[in-house]
Design a protein around this motif. Structure first.
Motif, PDB file in Angstrom:
ATOM      1  N   HIS A  72      20.430   0.140  40.265  1.00  0.00           N
ATOM      2  CA  HIS A  72      19.302   1.019  40.592  1.00  0.00           C
ATOM      3  C   HIS A  72      20.818   1.340  42.154  1.00  0.00           C
TER       4      HIS A  72
ATOM      5  N   VAL B  92      23.259   3.235  40.810  1.00  0.00           N
ATOM      6  CA  VAL B  92      22.606   4.661  40.938  1.00  0.00           C
ATOM      7  C   VAL B  92      23.021   5.542  41.897  1.00  0.00           C
TER       8      VAL B  92
ATOM      9  N   ARG C  31      21.875   7.549  36.263  1.00  0.00           N
ATOM     10  CA  ARG C  31      20.603   7.914  36.105  1.00  0.00           C
ATOM     11  C   ARG C  31      20.554   7.295  34.947  1.00  0.00           C
TER      12      ARG C  31
END
Length: 190
Positions: free
Chosen positions: A143, A146, A153
């Motif tokens: 995460h 990203v 994603r």
């Protein structure tokens, strides 16, 4: 100063170009992103063929399945350590430590079962906690990457789907491992 050194962009005060991918060409640190899911796939297939988990009276297939599980989870913890270096920060450090602790727990439970020190009646928190910590640690790190624009994603969504499939109680570990491999593909690219 030689003429070549004076004309170098770095000698003129320019910065080196930023790395845009996680792994450089020829970089062997992307191997855990490939070997982790593949070893989990091997574990799932061997467990299907053997028909039982590690425990008393373990066969050689059970031992191979247990060793491939431990090796796969350790590879994913190594991937978490590599991603933690890329992500940086205190949260990344916590995620790496959680992944390492989870891999150690998986190893301890698996080896304990194979040697007969632990039975099959272990609490769920003990048997599922290790893989859960590795998955949570990897999820946090992916995460963060990203958000930083380093990983697409869609790759993280596919990796989460693979982890969810592996967590289901229906014995779909090989399928989940292959889906996880697809999700971690952009992390491993060179």
């Amino acid at each position: 100063m030689p003429a070549i050194a004076r004309s170098s962009p770095l000698a003129l005060g320019h910065q080196a170009p930023a790395r845009t991918t996680l792994a450089a060409p020829g970089d062997r640190s992307s191997a855990p992103a490939l070997f982790g899911p593949l070893l989990l796939f091997v574990h799932g297939i061997l467990s299907w063929v053997d028909g039982r988990d590690a425990g008393l009276g373990a066969t050689w297939l059970t031992v191979l399945a247990g060793l491939s599980l431990v090796a796969g989870v350790v590879a994913l913890a190594l991937l978490a350590a590599r991603l933690g270096e890329q992500a940086g920060g205190a949260l990344a450090t916590v995620a790496v430590v959680a992944s390492a602790f989870g891999a150690g727990a998986v190893g301890a439970v698996t080896v304990g079962r194979m040697l007969g020190y632990l039975g099959d009646d272990l609490p769920t928190a003990l048997t599922a906690g290790g893989p859960g910590l590795v998955a949570i640690g990897l999820g946090i790190l992916l995460h963060r990457l990203v958000v930083a624009g380093r990983v697409p994603r869609s790759a993280v969504a596919v990796a989460v789907l693979g982890a969810a499939i592996m967590a289901m109680p229906w014995g779909l570990l090989p399928l989940g491992a292959l889906v996880l491999l697809v999700g971690l593909g952009p992390v491993a690219r060179t």
